[in-house]
Scaffold this motif. Sequence first.
Motif, PDB file in Angstrom:
ATOM      1  N   THR A  53       0.847  -1.198   0.000  1.00  0.00           N
ATOM      2  CA  THR A  53       0.000   0.000   0.000  1.00  0.00           C
ATOM      3  C   THR A  53       0.875   1.238   0.000  1.00  0.00           C
ATOM      4  OG1 THR A  53      -1.666  -1.192   1.285  1.00  0.00           O
ATOM      5  CG2 THR A  53      -1.835   1.201   1.263  1.00  0.00           C
ATOM      6  N   LYS A  55       0.344   5.487   0.185  1.00  0.00           N
ATOM      7  CA  LYS A  55      -0.513   6.668   0.264  1.00  0.00           C
ATOM      8  C   LYS A  55       0.057   7.712  -0.690  1.00  0.00           C
ATOM      9  CE  LYS A  55      -2.015   5.704   4.914  1.00  0.00           C
ATOM     10  NZ  LYS A  55      -2.073   6.144   6.302  1.00  0.00           N
ATOM     11  N   ILE A  56      -0.822   8.391  -1.367  1.00  0.00           N
ATOM     12  CA  ILE A  56      -0.419   9.401  -2.352  1.00  0.00           C
ATOM     13  C   ILE A  56      -0.700  10.776  -1.758  1.00  0.00           C
ATOM     14  CG2 ILE A  56      -0.699  10.214  -4.725  1.00  0.00           C
ATOM     15  CD1 ILE A  56       0.204   7.258  -4.478  1.00  0.00           C
ATOM     16  N   ALA A  61       3.854   9.334  -4.426  1.00  0.00           N
ATOM     17  CA  ALA A  61       3.635   8.103  -3.663  1.00  0.00           C
ATOM     18  C   ALA A  61       4.531   8.086  -2.434  1.00  0.00           C
ATOM     19  CB  ALA A  61       3.924   6.890  -4.537  1.00  0.00           C
ATOM     20  N   GLY A 118     -13.539   3.871  -4.486  1.00  0.00           N
ATOM     21  CA  GLY A 118     -12.583   2.776  -4.393  1.00  0.00           C
ATOM     22  C   GLY A 118     -12.796   1.767  -5.497  1.00  0.00           C
ATOM     23  N   THR A 129      -4.696  -4.831  -8.583  1.00  0.00           N
ATOM     24  CA  THR A 129      -4.354  -3.461  -8.239  1.00  0.00           C
ATOM     25  C   THR A 129      -5.622  -2.821  -7.686  1.00  0.00           C
ATOM     26  OG1 THR A 129      -4.812  -2.692 -10.487  1.00  0.00           O
ATOM     27  CG2 THR A 129      -2.514  -3.217  -9.962  1.00  0.00           C
ATOM     28  N   SER A 131      -7.221   1.096  -5.861  1.00  0.00           N
ATOM     29  CA  SER A 131      -6.969   2.507  -5.592  1.00  0.00           C
ATOM     30  C   SER A 131      -8.168   3.133  -4.899  1.00  0.00           C
ATOM     31  CB  SER A 131      -6.672   3.264  -6.891  1.00  0.00           C
ATOM     32  OG  SER A 131      -7.820   3.272  -7.725  1.00  0.00           O
ATOM     33  N   LYS A 133      -9.736   7.047  -4.802  1.00  0.00           N
ATOM     34  CA  LYS A 133      -9.635   8.359  -5.434  1.00  0.00           C
ATOM     35  C   LYS A 133     -10.548   9.328  -4.699  1.00  0.00           C
ATOM     36  CE  LYS A 133      -8.715   6.635 -10.072  1.00  0.00           C
ATOM     37  NZ  LYS A 133      -7.538   7.302 -10.543  1.00  0.00           N
ATOM     38  N   ASP A 138      -5.816  10.007  -7.131  1.00  0.00           N
ATOM     39  CA  ASP A 138      -5.435   8.893  -6.265  1.00  0.00           C
ATOM     40  C   ASP A 138      -4.985   9.406  -4.901  1.00  0.00           C
ATOM     41  OD1 ASP A 138      -5.963   6.913  -8.094  1.00  0.00           O
ATOM     42  OD2 ASP A 138      -3.875   6.557  -8.652  1.00  0.00           O
ATOM     43  N   VAL A 140      -4.721   6.605  -2.429  1.00  0.00           N
ATOM     44  CA  VAL A 140      -4.126   5.341  -2.002  1.00  0.00           C
ATOM     45  C   VAL A 140      -3.999   4.445  -3.235  1.00  0.00           C
ATOM     46  CG1 VAL A 140      -4.428   3.250  -0.612  1.00  0.00           C
ATOM     47  CG2 VAL A 140      -5.111   5.456   0.324  1.00  0.00           C
ATOM     48  N   GLN A 141      -2.848   3.790  -3.368  1.00  0.00           N
ATOM     49  CA  GLN A 141      -2.647   2.786  -4.409  1.00  0.00           C
ATOM     50  C   GLN A 141      -2.201   1.495  -3.734  1.00  0.00           C
ATOM     51  OE1 GLN A 141       0.284   4.555  -6.994  1.00  0.00           O
ATOM     52  NE2 GLN A 141      -1.272   5.564  -8.233  1.00  0.00           N
ATOM     53  N   GLU A 143      -1.230  -2.805  -4.443  1.00  0.00           N
ATOM     54  CA  GLU A 143      -0.991  -3.938  -5.327  1.00  0.00           C
ATOM     55  C   GLU A 143      -0.947  -5.183  -4.464  1.00  0.00           C
ATOM     56  OE1 GLU A 143       1.952  -5.505  -8.860  1.00  0.00           O
ATOM     57  OE2 GLU A 143       2.725  -4.021  -7.457  1.00  0.00           O
TER      58      GLU A 143
END
Length: 155
Positions: A53, A55-56, A61, A118, A129, A131, A133, A138, A140-141, A143
Amino acid sequence: MHAFRQSTEATRGQTVARILALLVLLAAALVGEPSHADPNDFQAMPGLWKIVTRKIDHGHAGAAQVQWHCVDEGPDPWVEFANLPPPGEVQCERGGQRRTSTALAWTLTCPGHASVAGRVDFDSPEHYTASLKQQGKDVVQVEGKRFAACTSPKD
């Protein structure tokens, strides 16, 4: 009269051949038609998942936060894969949930803040993946990648 009979038989033969060809094409179309995904048949594999995870903040990032998570055979995908709280928020309410066999989408309403959208998308049963928004950007991203079977309930 003989030529007329041959012509009629030829026309009848062509008609039968066309009908058979049409039936073969129809059967092929029915067999080859892709089935529609059953949203209840969620396509994520159980096992040990590595979830990264980030956070943006203002388009940048942050540091990766790694979490290992064991998903069992009958998980609720909303709990297992869509549990992504927005940065700094604790009391958000999930709504507008939509699900297919390979994706989850939802909105979060957080008191005093803009709503958050989300989404989780699986490109295979072993990778996704995700995210969050806020106002189209974004925040949170995520993977996720499946690594192995779980070896015990305590994994």
